[in-house]
Write a protein that holds these residues in place. Structure first.
Motif, PDB file in Angstrom:
ATOM      1  N   SER A 191     -41.187  10.750 -14.962  1.00 51.34           N
ATOM      2  CA  SER A 191     -40.601  11.803 -15.966  1.00 51.34           C
ATOM      3  C   SER A 191     -39.073  11.691 -15.913  1.00 51.34           C
ATOM      4  O   SER A 191     -38.421  12.123 -14.954  1.00 51.34           O
ATOM      5  CB  SER A 191     -41.326  12.979 -15.617  1.00 51.34           C
ATOM      6  OG  SER A 191     -42.602  13.348 -15.845  1.00 51.34           O
ATOM      7  N   ARG A 225     -46.660  14.413 -26.486  1.00 52.42           N
ATOM      8  CA  ARG A 225     -46.243  15.459 -25.368  1.00 52.42           C
ATOM      9  C   ARG A 225     -45.612  16.403 -25.758  1.00 52.42           C
ATOM     10  O   ARG A 225     -44.419  16.098 -26.553  1.00 52.42           O
ATOM     11  CB  ARG A 225     -46.019  14.723 -23.830  1.00 52.42           C
ATOM     12  CG  ARG A 225     -46.618  13.627 -23.402  1.00 52.42           C
ATOM     13  CD  ARG A 225     -45.923  13.358 -21.996  1.00 52.42           C
ATOM     14  NE  ARG A 225     -46.121  11.907 -21.656  1.00 52.42           N
ATOM     15  CZ  ARG A 225     -46.413  11.709 -20.340  1.00 52.42           C
ATOM     16  NH1 ARG A 225     -46.840  12.645 -19.474  1.00 52.42           N
ATOM     17  NH2 ARG A 225     -46.696  10.529 -19.901  1.00 52.42           N
ATOM     18  N   VAL A 252     -43.248  19.259 -23.967  1.00 49.28           N
ATOM     19  CA  VAL A 252     -42.483  19.469 -22.353  1.00 49.28           C
ATOM     20  C   VAL A 252     -41.986  20.793 -22.187  1.00 49.28           C
ATOM     21  O   VAL A 252     -40.790  21.176 -22.991  1.00 49.28           O
ATOM     22  CB  VAL A 252     -41.818  18.461 -22.016  1.00 49.28           C
ATOM     23  CG1 VAL A 252     -41.397  18.293 -20.545  1.00 49.28           C
ATOM     24  CG2 VAL A 252     -42.593  17.253 -22.175  1.00 49.28           C
ATOM     25  N   THR A 282     -42.565  22.074 -14.370  1.00 52.85           N
ATOM     26  CA  THR A 282     -42.654  21.615 -15.472  1.00 52.85           C
ATOM     27  C   THR A 282     -44.229  21.880 -15.850  1.00 52.85           C
ATOM     28  O   THR A 282     -45.023  21.411 -15.260  1.00 52.85           O
ATOM     29  CB  THR A 282     -42.159  20.253 -15.305  1.00 52.85           C
ATOM     30  OG1 THR A 282     -40.910  20.093 -15.022  1.00 52.85           O
ATOM     31  CG2 THR A 282     -42.356  19.573 -16.737  1.00 52.85           C
ATOM     32  N   MET A 299     -46.607  20.580 -19.403  1.00 52.42           N
ATOM     33  CA  MET A 299     -46.721  19.534 -20.469  1.00 52.42           C
ATOM     34  C   MET A 299     -47.998  19.889 -20.861  1.00 52.42           C
ATOM     35  O   MET A 299     -49.010  20.078 -20.419  1.00 52.42           O
ATOM     36  CB  MET A 299     -46.605  18.257 -19.994  1.00 52.42           C
ATOM     37  CG  MET A 299     -45.485  17.512 -19.347  1.00 52.42           C
ATOM     38  SD  MET A 299     -45.494  16.031 -18.969  1.00 52.42           S
ATOM     39  CE  MET A 299     -44.231  15.426 -17.815  1.00 52.42           C
ATOM     40  N   MET A 350     -49.976  18.996 -16.292  1.00 51.48           N
ATOM     41  CA  MET A 350     -50.203  18.448 -17.598  1.00 51.48           C
ATOM     42  C   MET A 350     -51.461  19.110 -18.054  1.00 51.48           C
ATOM     43  O   MET A 350     -52.547  18.852 -17.321  1.00 51.48           O
ATOM     44  CB  MET A 350     -50.405  16.935 -17.636  1.00 51.48           C
ATOM     45  CG  MET A 350     -48.891  16.186 -17.329  1.00 51.48           C
ATOM     46  SD  MET A 350     -48.971  14.572 -17.169  1.00 51.48           S
ATOM     47  CE  MET A 350     -49.833  14.198 -15.741  1.00 51.48           C
ATOM     48  N   TYR A 400     -37.027  22.505 -23.458  1.00 50.27           N
ATOM     49  CA  TYR A 400     -38.286  22.096 -24.037  1.00 50.27           C
ATOM     50  C   TYR A 400     -38.103  20.865 -24.921  1.00 50.27           C
ATOM     51  O   TYR A 400     -36.826  20.557 -25.534  1.00 50.27           O
ATOM     52  CB  TYR A 400     -38.946  23.306 -24.781  1.00 50.27           C
ATOM     53  CG  TYR A 400     -38.365  23.717 -26.080  1.00 50.27           C
ATOM     54  CD1 TYR A 400     -38.629  23.173 -27.081  1.00 50.27           C
ATOM     55  CD2 TYR A 400     -37.356  24.432 -25.915  1.00 50.27           C
ATOM     56  CE1 TYR A 400     -37.928  23.727 -28.468  1.00 50.27           C
ATOM     57  CE2 TYR A 400     -36.549  25.180 -27.277  1.00 50.27           C
ATOM     58  CZ  TYR A 400     -37.012  24.430 -28.366  1.00 50.27           C
ATOM     59  OH  TYR A 400     -36.212  24.775 -29.233  1.00 50.27           O
TER      60      TYR A 400
END
Length: 279
Positions: free
Chosen positions: A44, A156, A158, A190, A192, A215, A253
């Motif tokens: 990432s 995605r 984020v 984080t 996602m 995620m 974001y």
């Protein structure tokens, strides 16, 4: 996705006093030795350069909705295409018109970068609900978000969060201290929302290198290809469910289409990302 490099200067007209914020790159309870490896391997480069909120001159322009941007090669105001590593190609993000509305078209050819905005203007306590649309052209052959060298996705959303870093494990804090010494001020966590080839919607996938990146699968499979899909999620509630605590300040974001690990291609479109009151 591999190493992270410092992105071009922040979404501000001049450098703020605080260090830019990067995506957390540490492994679960890493040693200082494994941190360097994680820094090179983590998938990432979704860094968002966050201006000092206490300095109005450093705040920069607010991110405008994609629908308000003009079609063409210029990025929408307040958004920045941030690279994963200097040797990697950037995913191309372009404002186009689709079905009468201006949206972002993302094209990745063995590339990885994210189109990011600051989170300064978002108060998740008042507007925790995020609504967005995306359209995925095709799946990425062989992509698997559970495997480090296959960790790609055509679509995605984020989110980077601040938090009490002193509450983290010794290994995590040591990794963050080492990163800060190298000029990287890592966010606390984080989250996602991702499109996955085969993981079922609703499942949560931990990044192969760190538990500080989680995620949540919201779509995937052949049935979801080639058509616009609409999503509405309570980001604060999802964060609390996954991380077992309330979220801190939203640092940034954005959207992210990548295919560098599989050396393939990915093609998707994104409509406006909007925040609103809880439903």
């Amino acid at each position: 996705m591999h190493r992270i490099v410092s992105p071009p200067h922040a979404l501000s007209s001049r450098r703020s006093r605080s260090s830019p914020v990067r995506l957390p790159l540490h492994r679960v309870r890493p040693s200082l030795a494994t941190w360097a490896t994680a820094l090179c391997l983590i998938g990432s480069g979704l860094a968002t350069a966050t201006a000092n909120a206490a300095d109005p001159a450093a705040a920069g322009p607010a991110a405008i909705p994609f629908s308000k941007a003009s079609p063409g090669t210029a990025l929408p105001t307040g958004w920045q295409n941030l690279p994963v590593v200097s040797s990697k190609k950037l995913t191309t993000y372009t404002v186009v018109t689709d079905e009468g509305r201006n949206v972002i078209e993302a094209n990745s050819v063995d590339s990885a970068s994210a189109l990011m905005a600051k989170g300064d203007g978002v108060d998740l306590s008042a507007t925790p609900n995020v609504t967005w649309r995306w359209k995925v052209d095709k799946a990425i052959p062989g992509a698997d978000n559970r495997v480090s060298d296959k960790e790609d996705s055509p679509a995605r959303l984020v989110f980077f969060f601040d938090g009490d870093k002193s509450s983290l494990s010794f290994g995590d804090r040591a990794a963050m201290t080492l990163a800060k010494a190298g000029g990287e001020n890592l966010p606390y966590a984080t989250l996602m929302y991702i499109w996955s080839n085969d993981a079922p919607p609703g499942s949560v996938i931990q990044n192969p290198h760190t538990d500080r990146v989680q995620m949540l699968v919201v779509a995937g499979g052949d049935a979801s290809l080639g058509k616009w899909q609409t999503f509405s999620r309570n980001v604060a509630a999802d964060y609390e469910r996954i991380y077992k605590e309330k979220p801190g300040k939203l640092l940034g974001y954005g959207i992210f289409t990548d295919s560098d690990n599989t050396h393939a291609s990915a093609h998707a479109w994104y409509a406006d990302v909007r925040f609103g009151a809880a439903k």
